[in-house]
Every structure is written in structure tokens, then in C-alpha cells.
Design a protein around this motif. Sequence first.
Motif, PDB file in Angstrom:
ATOM      1  N   HIS E  17     -31.002  15.514  36.451  1.00  0.00           N
ATOM      2  CA  HIS E  17     -31.136  16.885  35.955  1.00  0.00           C
ATOM      3  C   HIS E  17     -30.628  17.856  37.002  1.00  0.00           C
ATOM      4  N   PHE E  18     -29.818  18.798  36.558  1.00  0.00           N
ATOM      5  CA  PHE E  18     -29.456  19.925  37.427  1.00  0.00           C
ATOM      6  C   PHE E  18     -30.205  21.122  36.875  1.00  0.00           C
ATOM      7  N   GLY E  19     -31.303  21.475  37.499  1.00  0.00           N
ATOM      8  CA  GLY E  19     -32.104  22.557  36.939  1.00  0.00           C
ATOM      9  C   GLY E  19     -32.462  22.194  35.513  1.00  0.00           C
ATOM     10  N   ALA E  20     -32.113  23.039  34.579  1.00  0.00           N
ATOM     11  CA  ALA E  20     -32.469  22.786  33.192  1.00  0.00           C
ATOM     12  C   ALA E  20     -31.477  21.843  32.504  1.00  0.00           C
ATOM     13  N   VAL E  21     -30.321  21.623  33.126  1.00  0.00           N
ATOM     14  CA  VAL E  21     -29.296  20.787  32.488  1.00  0.00           C
ATOM     15  C   VAL E  21     -29.621  19.318  32.682  1.00  0.00           C
ATOM     16  N   ARG E  22     -29.753  18.597  31.575  1.00  0.00           N
ATOM     17  CA  ARG E  22     -29.971  17.153  31.694  1.00  0.00           C
ATOM     18  C   ARG E  22     -28.608  16.484  31.623  1.00  0.00           C
ATOM     19  N   ALA E  23     -27.952  16.400  32.754  1.00  0.00           N
ATOM     20  CA  ALA E  23     -26.578  15.894  32.762  1.00  0.00           C
ATOM     21  C   ALA E  23     -26.563  14.431  32.332  1.00  0.00           C
ATOM     22  N   VAL E  24     -27.506  13.642  32.851  1.00  0.00           N
ATOM     23  CA  VAL E  24     -27.650  12.249  32.430  1.00  0.00           C
ATOM     24  C   VAL E  24     -29.108  12.076  32.049  1.00  0.00           C
ATOM     25  N   GLY E  41     -16.707   9.818  26.104  1.00  0.00           N
ATOM     26  CA  GLY E  41     -17.523  10.916  25.589  1.00  0.00           C
ATOM     27  C   GLY E  41     -16.806  12.225  25.784  1.00  0.00           C
ATOM     28  N   PRO E  42     -17.278  13.253  25.076  1.00  0.00           N
ATOM     29  CA  PRO E  42     -16.610  14.547  25.182  1.00  0.00           C
ATOM     30  C   PRO E  42     -16.823  15.160  26.566  1.00  0.00           C
ATOM     31  N   SER E  43     -16.040  16.164  26.863  1.00  0.00           N
ATOM     32  CA  SER E  43     -16.133  16.835  28.144  1.00  0.00           C
ATOM     33  C   SER E  43     -17.532  17.395  28.358  1.00  0.00           C
ATOM     34  N   GLY E  44     -18.061  17.198  29.555  1.00  0.00           N
ATOM     35  CA  GLY E  44     -19.374  17.753  29.883  1.00  0.00           C
ATOM     36  C   GLY E  44     -20.543  16.922  29.425  1.00  0.00           C
ATOM     37  N   CYS E  45     -20.287  15.703  28.934  1.00  0.00           N
ATOM     38  CA  CYS E  45     -21.408  14.925  28.412  1.00  0.00           C
ATOM     39  C   CYS E  45     -22.152  14.180  29.514  1.00  0.00           C
ATOM     40  N   GLY E  46     -21.639  14.190  30.725  1.00  0.00           N
ATOM     41  CA  GLY E  46     -22.372  13.571  31.826  1.00  0.00           C
ATOM     42  C   GLY E  46     -21.718  12.326  32.407  1.00  0.00           C
ATOM     43  N   LYS E  47     -20.508  12.022  32.015  1.00  0.00           N
ATOM     44  CA  LYS E  47     -19.843  10.808  32.482  1.00  0.00           C
ATOM     45  C   LYS E  47     -19.660  10.792  33.988  1.00  0.00           C
ATOM     46  N   THR E  48     -19.110  11.883  34.509  1.00  0.00           N
ATOM     47  CA  THR E  48     -18.846  11.928  35.935  1.00  0.00           C
ATOM     48  C   THR E  48     -20.144  11.864  36.734  1.00  0.00           C
ATOM     49  N   THR E  49     -21.147  12.561  36.240  1.00  0.00           N
ATOM     50  CA  THR E  49     -22.422  12.558  36.939  1.00  0.00           C
ATOM     51  C   THR E  49     -22.972  11.128  37.038  1.00  0.00           C
ATOM     52  N   LEU E  50     -22.877  10.416  35.942  1.00  0.00           N
ATOM     53  CA  LEU E  50     -23.359   9.025  35.929  1.00  0.00           C
ATOM     54  C   LEU E  50     -22.607   8.201  36.975  1.00  0.00           C
ATOM     55  N   ASP E 163     -12.557   7.306  37.324  1.00  0.00           N
ATOM     56  CA  ASP E 163     -12.931   8.539  36.627  1.00  0.00           C
ATOM     57  C   ASP E 163     -11.691   9.204  36.040  1.00  0.00           C
ATOM     58  N   GLU E 164     -11.425   8.976  34.787  1.00  0.00           N
ATOM     59  CA  GLU E 164     -10.258   9.533  34.091  1.00  0.00           C
ATOM     60  C   GLU E 164      -8.997   9.467  34.940  1.00  0.00           C
ATOM     61  N   PRO E 165      -8.651   8.282  35.426  1.00  0.00           N
ATOM     62  CA  PRO E 165      -7.541   8.226  36.368  1.00  0.00           C
ATOM     63  C   PRO E 165      -6.197   8.556  35.739  1.00  0.00           C
ATOM     64  N   THR E 196     -13.526   8.079  30.368  1.00  0.00           N
ATOM     65  CA  THR E 196     -12.445   8.816  29.712  1.00  0.00           C
ATOM     66  C   THR E 196     -12.986   9.636  28.554  1.00  0.00           C
ATOM     67  N   HIS E 197     -12.253  10.653  28.167  1.00  0.00           N
ATOM     68  CA  HIS E 197     -12.613  11.298  26.908  1.00  0.00           C
ATOM     69  C   HIS E 197     -11.524  11.056  25.867  1.00  0.00           C
ATOM     70  N   ASP E 198     -10.613  10.136  26.206  1.00  0.00           N
ATOM     71  CA  ASP E 198      -9.522   9.820  25.287  1.00  0.00           C
ATOM     72  C   ASP E 198      -9.845   8.492  24.614  1.00  0.00           C
TER      73      ASP E 198
HETATM   74  N1  LIG Z   1     -23.602  19.972  40.704  1.00  0.00           N
HETATM   75  C1  LIG Z   1     -23.938  20.386  39.480  1.00  0.00           C
HETATM   76  N2  LIG Z   1     -24.803  21.409  39.328  1.00  0.00           N
HETATM   77  C2  LIG Z   1     -25.161  21.842  38.104  1.00  0.00           C
HETATM   78  N3  LIG Z   1     -24.707  21.324  36.956  1.00  0.00           N
HETATM   79  C3  LIG Z   1     -23.847  20.290  37.034  1.00  0.00           C
HETATM   80  C4  LIG Z   1     -23.401  19.794  38.300  1.00  0.00           C
HETATM   81  N4  LIG Z   1     -22.539  18.776  38.069  1.00  0.00           N
HETATM   82  C5  LIG Z   1     -22.442  18.680  36.733  1.00  0.00           C
HETATM   83  N5  LIG Z   1     -23.218  19.581  36.115  1.00  0.00           N
HETATM   84  C6  LIG Z   1     -23.385  19.741  34.655  1.00  0.00           C
HETATM   85  O1  LIG Z   1     -23.733  18.505  34.140  1.00  0.00           O
HETATM   86  C7  LIG Z   1     -23.091  18.279  32.899  1.00  0.00           C
HETATM   87  C8  LIG Z   1     -22.304  16.983  32.958  1.00  0.00           C
HETATM   88  O2  LIG Z   1     -21.214  17.124  33.853  1.00  0.00           O
HETATM   89  P1  LIG Z   1     -20.184  15.962  34.154  1.00  0.00           P
HETATM   90  O3  LIG Z   1     -19.253  16.460  35.190  1.00  0.00           O
HETATM   91  O4  LIG Z   1     -20.911  14.707  34.447  1.00  0.00           O
HETATM   92  O5  LIG Z   1     -19.415  15.860  32.765  1.00  0.00           O
HETATM   93  P2  LIG Z   1     -18.204  14.888  32.354  1.00  0.00           P
HETATM   94  O6  LIG Z   1     -18.685  14.091  31.234  1.00  0.00           O
HETATM   95  O7  LIG Z   1     -17.670  14.185  33.540  1.00  0.00           O
HETATM   96  O8  LIG Z   1     -17.148  15.958  31.829  1.00  0.00           O
HETATM   97  P3  LIG Z   1     -15.545  15.930  31.940  1.00  0.00           P
HETATM   98  O9  LIG Z   1     -15.040  15.004  30.932  1.00  0.00           O
HETATM   99  O10 LIG Z   1     -15.209  17.370  31.620  1.00  0.00           O
HETATM  100  O11 LIG Z   1     -15.228  15.543  33.343  1.00  0.00           O
HETATM  101  C9  LIG Z   1     -22.227  19.478  32.630  1.00  0.00           C
HETATM  102  O12 LIG Z   1     -22.948  20.337  31.770  1.00  0.00           O
HETATM  103  C10 LIG Z   1     -22.082  20.121  33.968  1.00  0.00           C
HETATM  104  O13 LIG Z   1     -21.949  21.511  33.840  1.00  0.00           O
END
Ligand SMILES: Nc1ncnc2c1ncn2[C@@H]1O[C@H](COP(=O)(O)OP(=O)(O)OP(=O)(O)O)[C@@H](O)[C@H]1O
Lengths: 285, 333, 288, 375, 375
Positions: E17-24, E41-50, E163-165, E196-198
Amino acid sequence: MANLNKNPAFMLGYRLYVAAFFIFLAAPLIAAGAFAFNDSLFPALPWQGFTLDWFFNDTEPKLGMFHDRRLLRGLYYSFIIGIFVSTLSVFVGTTNAFLFVRGNFPAKNFFYILMILPLVIPGVILGISILVMASNMANGVEDKFNLELEFLRPGILLVVLGQFSFITTITSLVITARLKKFDYSMEEAALNLGASRIQVLRSVTLPFLRPAMIAAGIVGFLVSFENFNTTLFLVGSESPLTITMYDRMAKVGSTPVLNAVSFFLIVGSGLLALISVAVQRDPPS
Amino acid sequence: ETLRLLTWGSYAPEELVQKFQEKYPDITVEVTFSNNEEMIAKLRATGGAGFDLAQPSHDRIYSAQLEYDIYKPMDLSKINTDVMEDSHLNGVKANTTIDGEVYAVPHQWGTSGLMANKAVAPDFKGWGDLCDPKYAGKTSMRLKRTILLGTAYSMGEDPFAAYSDLDKYQALLDRVADKLIECKANIKAYWKGGDDLSAMMLSGEVVASETWDSTAYKLYGQNKDIVFVPPETGALAWIDTFALPRKGKADDAAYKWINFVLEPENVTIMSGSTGAIAAVKGGLDMLPEDKKEAVTAAFTDADIANLKFFANIPPGVEDMEGKTLEKIKAATE
Amino acid sequence: MQSDIKRLSLILLFAPFALWIVLLIILPHLGMVVLSLREKVAPRVYEFGFGNYIDFINEPIYWNTLLRTGSMSILVTILALLIGFPIAYYIAKIAGRRSRGALFLLCLIPLWVSDLIRAFGWILLLRETGVFSSFLQWSGMVSEPIEFLYNDITVVMGLVYTVILFMIVPLVSTLDGMDDAMVEAGYNLGGNGFTVLRRIIVPYAMPGIVSGCIVVFMMTAGSYLTPILLGGKNSSWFTEQIYDQFITRFNWESGAAFGFLLLAFTSLVVWLGLKLSGQTLANTVAKS
Amino acid sequence: MTNAQDYDLECTNLMKHFGAVRAVDDVSFNIPKGSFFSILGPSGCGKTTLMRMIAGFENPTAGDIHIKGNSVLNTPPNKRNVKMVFQHLALFPMMNVYDNIAYGLKCNGASASEIKTKVRDVLERIALPDVAKREIHQLSGGQKQRIAIARCMVLDPDVLLLDEPLGALDLKLREAMKIELKLLQHQFNTTFIYITHDQSEALVMSDHVAIMNNGKFEQIGRPEDLYHKPDTAFVAGFVGDSNRWNGNVIAMDDKQIKVETDTGLAMVCKRNPNDGLSDGDAVNIFVRPEFIAAKKTRTKSSKDTKNTMDGTVDSILFNGANSRVLVRSDNGQLIEADIVVTGGASDLRSGDAVNMSWAHAQTMCFADKGEFDAK
Amino acid sequence: MTNAQDYDLECTNLMKHFGAVRAVDDVSFNIPKGSFFSILGPSGCGKTTLMRMIAGFENPTAGDIHIKGNSVLNTPPNKRNVKMVFQHLALFPMMNVYDNIAYGLKCNGASASEIKTKVRDVLERIALPDVAKREIHQLSGGQKQRIAIARCMVLDPDVLLLDEPLGALDLKLREAMKIELKLLQHQFNTTFIYITHDQSEALVMSDHVAIMNNGKFEQIGRPEDLYHKPDTAFVAGFVGDSNRWNGNVIAMDDKQIKVETDTGLAMVCKRNPNDGLSDGDAVNIFVRPEFIAAKKTRTKSSKDTKNTMDGTVDSILFNGANSRVLVRSDNGQLIEADIVVTGGASDLRSGDAVNMSWAHAQTMCFADKGEFDAK
Ligand SMILES: Nc1ncnc2c1ncn2[C@@H]1O[C@H](COP(=O)(O)OP(=O)(O)OP(=O)(O)O)[C@@H](O)[C@H]1O
Ligand SMILES: Nc1ncnc2c1ncn2[C@@H]1O[C@H](COP(=O)(O)OP(=O)(O)OP(=O)(O)O)[C@@H](O)[C@H]1O
Ligand SMILES: NCCCCN
Ligand SMILES: [Mg+2]
Ligand SMILES: [Mg+2]
């Protein structure tokens, strides 16, 4: 080319204007340099013939710059001061760059503006304010403890500090710009490949910043070397070259030896400037 | 050991410095060129540190010392006062004694006056001639206190006498200012250093100017038409001195330098460089030949008798004069 | 633990910055303000008061000089902008890839040597018996020598010369970032050269323009040697005033007051400029 | 010459040389009123240069350009009624959406009220009625795209030029914008000239497509014609995916050519009447994956109308409706064929032995100009 | 727990969680040895965070990560044997290719001779034996890609994260690299986790794909299963193209559901046993274009196994083998169907009246979770 005015007359005029501008830029330097070769006691027309005496002659009245002990000493002090100032300001410029690019702290914007401020404070004022403060501190210590802190009196240290105070802004801006271009994932990649934090800094981040640090150092050195306004108030008995030359002009009377020094500086700075541009050039990508 | 000299341009010719260092191999001489105002300013900023020997003019010591305490008393026993011309020595002593301590001894003297190119301006003779429309755009002066004093004399006043009553002095200054502002149109430029002046004189851009005598003598060497002209109201005379900054660290070396430059053969070298006359007995004769010629071309005995020595500047006067100069500078023609 | 390390490194990075800004900028300026509030009542006797500022207000010479310095600096700034903009545009947009670097380097020429040498060079060129005048006589264009030195025009030219580099550098770097297609789009949509310049190029370059103007203005107002050496009989410059107070009149108190006034006045001008152009210090000077 | 009423744009023998580079080399074409015309070609083939000449940013080395029947060679760019959407859009970042769109109208000296109406209208037509007050950086990629088009269309141009306007967008958005662009063109009913190096964009949107290579037009035609009846090997290779062989002509008649590939296979190709081939000539042979049927059972199919080949499934490239099978033929070459993967038992699996067959009529063959020598 | 021998990577109830955002948000999965696993998954769904949690650049808010059976929560990133290929590759520009690859080995304190051998070996395996002395900027996009992989593989990682190479590459190169990546993974036989998101990348390359949405995994499965048997409306909509209707359940039995769309059409869908639907529930209905047959003749097809609809051809989106027809149904909706365009007379044309039909079994239907409310 964002130039759509294909009117040849206009373009010709434009190019002539640009050429004239660069002639304007070069003119005083050429004049200052050229009279170094005039075989006359005065840096003025008429042209008396070509000579290298003002560089190499070892007797009065045409004492060449390489035999003029005082000019050489001025050059030496300028050099020492320049080295100190550029080293110090590159160091602080680098920490500043990290602070403002990587750091996250309250009122960051305010501090950033503080960082830029010294660049726009008139040099004269920087000089006197530092002089006043140093003197006040030295006098205070002297009154209270009867201790003479000589380093707070005008001298090399104050000159270095005075120049450092605004050159650091320049180096900070140069290095910050470079660090902003740094792809943070490069550090993560290095970490991921097994490097420790220190190794990452040494092998990836600093090498990336190196061109900017060198360029900032050179710019800092040049600015220090040519600085007059700030230095004027802070100089003690060890005068750097600009002050020595000024004293010579205003108090003794100039001979073409000053032109010789100018020529020497023009060539030297030109080379340094070339180097700084060369190191900053990124490989084509 | 280093001897840090704070002195006038050309008061430490390289030849003499070399000679001194040969005589005293453990002493290195470092020279900073300066002028009266800067010497005081520098020493004020350092509280008298940073230099071992300074050479202000005799009239600029008393009040500076009172106000900023930047010098230390001299030990006259370490100096060959015997060789000095008594009148100069006593004059300087009188001017620089505070609480019974003497703060300076004389070194060289000279005058401020006028210089003219006799070929073009044969009957140039007084301060007021600088403003003569005959020479419009062809004269120069330095916008410093000398010209104020000179102009005052040319108006028939004795400015030094007025020092005792500052209100009166202010009134005088106001009149001087009016005169000089009126004169502005006549002037080509205010010179700032010997350099500009020489260049303007030699190139013929100006034909007459207020000058330091030494500059005039130098130019005489280049062009025999250019001579020093003692103003008819009397040339203003100064004596440059030796004084010890309060926190100087090489007093012995300083005394050695003082005695060294007072040695006759060194006096000649010094005068050759500075164009000023040593304050020693027979100083005039010790001038190098060309300079002696220039001096004799300029001065008659009557001129010498008519010298006006600068008087000690009382506190406050510096400020009044400064403001007057600013007023002149700022005024538009 | 991670956050402890972060905090520690933040503190370590902040320390040099704080030392620099506090010890060399803030404290000295505060000291200057304090000093300026000391009135001299007798030798070595001072008391607190606004006397130095009151003197300034009461003496038209002083504030006239400050106003003159300010207005001439504005003039220099405007000229530097007008002269420098076409040059910057040429370097950033018209010159070929190769010549661009070389031209940029040439712009830095004045930085290679000090003010002193530059002024010295101008004097050699411009004096009545200097190179220009001699050339004009030689070529028969004039019969009498001409004095180019010692007037305000020369001072302005010398100052423009000295500072124009600081106008060109930020302009080049902003214009460099401008997509050429934007200019083409401006024409394509029907704009003529003037419209494109006024409505597209200039607004785009605004941060660079403002940044250049600020630096140039401050440097001009704070310059010393150029106006002194090239200036004529009437040319007084406020820094000279400050210098005189400090060095020839030993009046540090009023010198400090003058210094503070110069800083306050120029800052006010810059602040007004920023307000009028709707920019901020951080997005202009910081960017170039 | 041609009737000005029929063509919005005519280019005749247009050339542009940069020193030794012939960026555009003798290109002629006419574009009928209101059509969607694409120029498709690999990077560096001269597309942008051609477009910049039309817009007036480059002067042609030779040739002429007529817009609505009038030569525009001496018309400066700001006076040509040809508007352009730039690759990176070149929206003005210091103006908001309204001012961006109003810019051209202001340049034309339109009155404030007229500008207001026109901007509102065009924003409605691009279905973004509420963004007028937004700053450019507050728009999404697709919105920026549409604003860039609106900024041109509000000026009612004779021709709209678009230089790879989708290049900067991400995949999903590109797909969506393709269809949207075509709809916009229908709506405005203006001639669009669209540059791209992405064949699917050109095929999907255009009425006519010109295939450009090395500064020349190789073929101009409807998308279906380019795909199914390419004139040259370059067009066959560039438009759509293909399996390719190099070979030589063995025998030929009016309708068919018999070839042998370098790997020793015999095939029969459809004959293109004007191909100028003769016996022994080197040729390139192309077969599209969708025309190759890969069957598990090695049944001999009707040899007389089909080419056939045996092989083993190397891998399945599952991609939903666009799935392919990679088959390694018995002589070692990898061949791609389209398949349908249903998830059922009948699906091909890696290692299966298969027979591939494709109709003679779907086998294309062109003189080998050396374009495909490198692997 | 699970047997360490079987899985290279296990994540259990991972959250960030980033504050209120549940990234994963509570993600669990295991990845078998040596497989190619994609997260789509679509952009912003949390892939990179995972992925960053796995690499150690972020600390999980909760949950655990096991690599080869050992928890790595307290292992700093530079000690985890998990290597990562970054989106923009993050090759070190101030080092040449050799030094880039040698970097990790040097950090591990390998001897000079060992480094030399290993670097040469890995360069050979990626088929770039001669580039060791090159600077990074002298490489093409695809070469850089492979060097970035080699730089990781030379360290013999347990898991390689990507990561989306391909995100930064251009279209043609992307296509080529897709196949190449899969071959490289075969070669190294290391577990690849690919983000990937493709969808076409994920489908073509992977053994298993996880569909991620809003920080959660919606479904994990083989590509074919995700395409043909999606568990949720999100997966059905995200993987592959579909025509979509919103509607309500009218009647249902074990195998089929009868629905009525919001536009008033009746359709029969395949029943997914665990869909938890009951009468009257709102549903999303999906039909893939390739399963819709559009025929000119309005013949009534066997109504009992097919859904049908009449309409008019709006336009043909010609794209070679991937051509589509856009049909406007009689009630105004646009429907896409795959068609084959041969260039012959039988091809559909704009304005043709058509009948569309598709099998009940190809009609998918899911509880409506509001994901497709917006247009
Ligand atoms: N350091 C951070 N602080 C706050 N919020 C974050 C941080 N990193 C990511 N987020 C939020 O977490 C969510 C997931 O981000 P993430 O980068 O994992 O998405 P993604 O699936 O990799 O997207 P993309 O395909 O665009 O790369 C997003 O809403 C993003 O804004
Ligand atoms: N101003 C120029 N000077 C010299 N050569 C140029 C110039 N502009 C373009 N060229 C050359 O002309 C050729 C065609 O360039 P052009 O930009 O038209 O290609 P393009 O088809 O638009 O390519 P892309 O798809 O990469 O945009 C290229 O070889 C290019 O290098
Ligand atoms: N603020 C100081 C600037 C000095 C430049 N020479
Ligand atoms: Mg292009
Ligand atoms: Mg991501």
C-alpha cells in the motif's frame, strides 16, 4: 531547421548580423591581445613593429610577463584560489545536486530558491558582506579573548570563500541538470546485479556525473580566475592576477606586458573552455 | 621571513627588491600596491594585520590612527634618522605624534600640481587654467581631494586654514564645487590612474592636466614639451612616510627595509622609479639625471619656497570632501 | 532502519548546503543590515539608528545614482535581450549541428577573461587615438580624431558586451527545447513571421527570457569595473558609491546601508519583473 | 491539364534532392476530392520530405504541386490552404486548448465572435465540447490528437496532411484512434493525406494507399489491391506478412509460372501478365500465412491446384484470433501459417506432423531485385 | 509449505500500500521451475510494484516472498539472486558491453579469468559474440535488449524479471523480439517473469499468464484458457477483442443462460458452472469477432444453436488477414466481425445487408461488476 524565411536577402542580412555580433564579441579581446606584440612602451597606437619582448624579455623597461615576478605571483595566487574554489564548489555542488534531485524535505522549493540566490546578488555586495562579517567576528574574538584570528582577515581564505559563495550556485545548477537526466533505474540495476550502495555510487552514479563535474569545475575555475568585484574587497596581501593587473593599470601605469598577460589568459581560457565542452558532449544515442 | 609591503605603485622597484633580498637572504619581500585611501581601508579591515610596513602620506595618519587604531608606534632608535632632512622629519613627527608616541617617519616627498604641453599650451600656469575655455575638451583632472584644494587656492582661499572651522570649510567647498561643476564642460575626462593620464597626454588628447609630479617627470622623458607646472598659488606638497601596521609581524625586517632604501645609492634607484624626491639630506641631488633635469625644468627656488604642505585631515573632513566630489561627479554639465 | 539511513544521508547532504547558505550568504547579509543600522556619533562611538538610510534619502545625489544605475541596467537588459535573441535563435534553430557547438563556444568568449581585460581592450579600440578612430581617419571617413570613450553610450555598450552571454545561454537552452514543428505549425496555420515570433516563439522562450533578464539585470547593476573604466565625467554607478563609502571614506556603516539598498532595489525590480511576466524564480533561473 | 474540380491535390514529377540524397525522386499522383490517401513506406523513404514540400516547408528540386488546380510553388507556407498535423502534434504548450484552436483564425483576422463560434463548433464535432479552458498538458494522448486535428480543421483546409500522428501513442490508443480518424475524415469530408510506416494503419483507414520506397512510389491502389495484387516484390513483402522463398523460373505459360526454390522445392505461382520474367530468372516467391492450410493428416490434396509441403509443428504462437503455427518443413525452413486455436482436442500441438498446402493462385512471384538478399 | 524443489518463486498474500493506494492487494502465486510466466494488466494495475517487491526495491506491506523455498524478506536487493531487466534497460552508458556484463561478476568478486570466460560464453549464447568492445550507444535496439538480458543471465539467477522490456522498441522490432525472447528463455531454461500490458506479447510467449487488475490477480492460466475460458468479465474484455453487450438474465439452466440485452435483444450464452448468477442479474455478454459469421444472404440459420442478428455493413476495415467488417445492427449498435477479403466479387461491401450469427457456445456471460459502465 526552424527557419522558413527562405528570402535570401533576409537570410544574408541575418547571417551578416550574426557575423557582426561575433566580431563585436571578439574585438576587445583581439585588441587586448594584439598589442602584446607591439614593440612599444605603451599599449597604444601607433604600431611600432612586432616583438615577443612582452613575453620573454628579462630586463626593464620591457620586462616580459614570464620574468615579471609580481605578475607571475598574481598568476600563481589566481591559480591556487581557482583550484580551491572549483574543488570546493564542485564538492558542494554535487551534494546540493543530490539534495535537491533525490532529497525530499519540507520547504524544498524555498531552499532551492535560496540556492539560486547568490548568483543574482551583486558581487560587490557579496564581497563586502563577507568582509564585514569576518571582520566583526575577528574583532569580537580579539576584544573578548585577545586572540587574533588572522584567517578572518582579508586574505586568500576570504577570497576563496567569497568566490565560493556564488560559484557554488553555478556548479550546483550544472551538476543538478545532469543528475536530473540520470535514469534512477540504473542505480537499481547495479544494486540488482549485486553491488553495494558504495559500489553503486562509485561505479555508476559518479561516473555518470563526471562530465558535469569536470565542466562545472572548469567553469568555476574560469569564473574564479576572472572575478574582480567580490575579490576586490576580500583580498589581502596575496593578490590574484586580476587585482594585480588592476593595481598595475590604475596605480603604476600599464605597459604591453598587461596585453601579454591578456593574450596568455585568452589562449588558456579558450583551451579550458574547449575541454569543458568536449567532456560534456554525450555520445550520440 | 616575509616582509609584506603596502605601498604605492612603483615604490618598490624590482631592482631594489632583488638587491634587498640579496643583502638579507632570509627575507622575502611581497608588495601590494595601494593608495592612501585603500591603505587605510585595508588596514581597517584587518585591524592592522596582513602587512608589515605601510607608506601613507603624512597627513593621512593622525585621524586614521585615532579612529581605527591601525598602526603601532615607531622605535626611532632603529632608524637612521640622521640621514633625513630635518625639516621633513620634524614635520612628519609633529603631524603623527599621538600621546607622545611617533607613528611615522618620512620617506619621499613630492608635489601635486599641473602639467602642460608647452608646445600647445605655453602659458599654462594656475589651477584655474584647467577651466580656461581656450583648452576646452583638452584638459583633465583627477576627481579627488587634491583638485578641491587646488581650486580653493586658485580662488584665493587657504583651505588648510579653514580646517579649524568646519562650517566655514563647508562653505568653501560649496563654492569650489560650483566652480568645478561649471568647469566640467571644459574637461575631457577625469583621469583615474597615471596610466590614463599618460596615454592622454602623450597622444595629445589633452594638453594640460592636474598631475602627480612623478607622472609629469616620466612624460618629460618621453616628450620634452611636457613639463610639470607648479601652480602660481603653490604646488601642493606631500610626504610619504613609513608606518608600522599594528599587527605587523616583521618589524625588524621593516626597519631593515627603511634603512636600506635610505642608503644613498638606493635612494637614486628608488627615485628613478618613483620620480619623487627622497626626504634625505641632499635628496634632490640624488635624483637620477633625467629626473633632476625634469625637476629643474619645472621648479624655481621660489616655487619650492611656495610649496603648500598638506595639513592633517581632521575627522569629518574626509566625509565633507567625499560628498563634494560626489556632487561634482553627479552634476550634469 | 532503512528510513534511518535515509534521514542520515539527507542530513549529511543538507549540511554543506546549510553551512554555505547560512555562513556565506545569510549571516553576512544580516551582518550588513545590522552594520547599516549603526550611526557614527564620534570616532569609535556608534549607536543604533536609521541615520545612514536617512542620509541616503536626504541626499539626491545618492538616490539619483541608484535610479540611474537601475534605469541604465534596465536599458542594458533590454538591449541585451534584443541583440541576444536573434543570436540565440540562430544558434539554437538555424545553425547546422556542427556549427552550433562552435558558435556556442564563441559566445563564451567574454567569459574567458576578466572585466578588466575586456574594458582594457575596449579602451584600446575606442579612445580618441585608438584603433577605431585611427581607422576612420585612415579610411578618410572622418578628418578629425573621434572620441568614442567616456560617455554613457560606451558604458551601455560595454555593459551589454559584458553580460550578453548570460542572456544568450539561457535563451539557447530554452529555444533548443522547442520543437521545430511548433514554428512550422505556426506558419502552417496561417501565421506570418511576425505572428509566429510574437505568439509562439517568444511565449515559448519566456522562461529563458525572464531568466536571462534577471541574471543580466542583477549583474549589470552590480558591475563595477566596466562603468568605472569606460564611463565619462557624469557617469556615476551605485557600486562605485558603495566602494567609495567603504574604501575612500572608511564609512562602512553607510556603505553597508548602500549595499543593502542596492540589493533591496534590484530585488524589487526583479520581483516586479517576475510579477509582470507571470513567472517565478524557480521555473526560470533554475532551469537554465 | 487535369480538371481542377476533380482533384484537391496533384503532384507532377516532384523531386527533392539533399546533396546526393534523392529524398523524393520523381513522384506523381493526384488525389481526388474528399478521399483518405495514405503514403506507406519504410523509415527514411522520403514520406516526410514529400509532405513538407506540399506544406511549403521545403522547395522542390523539380516538379510541380497543384492545389485545387493552382500551382502553389510560389505560395509561402502560411498562405497555402493545406494544414498539417505533426508527428508530435506541435500543440502550443503555452496556450490553452481554446487558444490553440483559435490561433489560425486569429492569424486570418477572424472576428472574436466568429472565432468563438467556430472553436465551439469544431470542439463539438470532435466530441470534446468541454475542454476549451484546459491546458495542453491536462489532456490525454488521444485528446491531444483530436485537438491537433481540430486546430487544422477549423480553418477548413483543402487538404489535411497527417505525418504519422499515431506514432507517439500507446498500443491500445493507436487501435482506437485508427477507427476514430477514419470517422473524423468522413465527418469533415476533407481530403486527408496520411503518412505512416505501419501497414495496418494505412490499410484500415485509407481509400487509396501509395507504397513508397527509396523516394519513389512503387504502387498506388486500393488497400485490397495492394494486398492481393502487389505489383512488385517490395510491395508484396512490405504489405502484410508473408512466407518468402528465393528461386528461379523453370517454366512458364500465360497464367502460371513454375519455379524451383533455392532449397530445391518446386512450386507453381500465379502469373502476373506484365512481370517481364523469362526462363531461368531469379524470383522472390511470397505466400501469406492465412492462405496456408496446415493439416495433421498427411492426406495428399489436389496437387494440380495447390502447392504442398510436409513438416513438423515447431511451436504454436497463440494469439487468440491471430494465432499462428510455426512449422519446420522437412528441409529445415520455418514456415508460418494462420490457425484457429479453439482450445479443443483438434488443435495442433508442438511436434505434430503436418501437411501444408496453398493454392497456386495465392502464390505470388516477382523478379528478384536483390531487396531480400539479407536474411 | 510447498516443496521448495518445485517452485522457483512463491508469493503469499503479498500486499503493498502507498498511503491509500493499494498498489498490490493480496496476491498469491507460485511459479514452477524454468517456466515463462507473464503478468498482464492495464497501466497502473500494480505490475511494476509487484516486481519491485520481488527484486527487493520495495518492502511488502504484508505477505511473504520465497525464492527457491527461502523467504527473502530480510535479504537486501543486492543479495537476492533475482535479476531484473528494466523497461528502459538501464545499461550503463559509461561502460562498454564487456564491462556492463562483467559488472555483476566483479561485484561478486569473480576472478578476471573467470569473468572473461563467462562474458564470452554468454555473448555467444545470445548470438552476439563480437560486440564485447562496443560502446552501448553503438548497439541497435534489439542488441541492447539482448545485452541487458545477458548482463543478468551471466549471474545465473534463480529468476529473471522483465518489466515491459519491449515497450521502447518500434513495431517491427517488437514483433521479432517476441519470438526471440521465447527462444532465449528456452535456451537458458531459467524462470522468466514477464510484465506487459500488451496482450499479444503475453499470449505468444508465455507458459502461464496472470491477469492483473487493480492490484489483484483476476485469473492465472495458460494463454488458451484465458482466451477461451475467461473467469471474469474483466479477463474476457481485456484479453482479445470482443463485442460486448450489457443485459440481464431472463432464464437459465445448467448449461445455458438466456439473457436480454439493454437494447432489447435476446441471446443465449454458455453457462459457466460457478458464475453464481441468478434470474434478473445484470450481466456483461462477450462475443469475439472471429466467431461471428456475417453473411450477405439473410438466410435463417439453425436458430437453436446460434444467436443471430441482422444489420447493414457500415464499413470494411481492410487489414489483410486481420480484416474486419463493421456492421450496424438494425437497432443501431456497431458490431465487429472478422472476415476474409479476397478481392473477389463475393466480398462484402459497405451498405450490404447482412445476417450475423454466432454459436451459443461462443457467447460468454459474466456478472456485471460495473467495469464496463462508461462508454
Ligand atoms: N512510490 C509510489 N508512491 C505512491 N504510489 C505509487 C508508487 N509507486 C506506484 N504507485 C501507485 O501504485 C499503482 C501501481 O503502480 P505500478 O507502477 O505498479 O503500475 P504498473 O502496473 O507497473 O503500470 P504501468 O503499466 O503503467 O507501468 C499506481 O496507482 C501508482 O500510481
Ligand atoms: N534536411 C535534410 N538534409 C539532408 N537530408 C535529408 C534532410 N531531410 C531528410 N533527409 C534525408 O532524406 C531521406 C528521406 O527523409 P524523410 O524524413 O522524408 O523520411 P521518412 O520517410 O519521413 O522517414 P521516417 O519514417 O523515419 O520519418 C532520408 O534519407 C533523410 O536522411
Ligand atoms: N553574483 C556574483 C556574480 C559575479 C560575476 N562575475
Ligand atoms: Mg518522417
Ligand atoms: Mg510499470
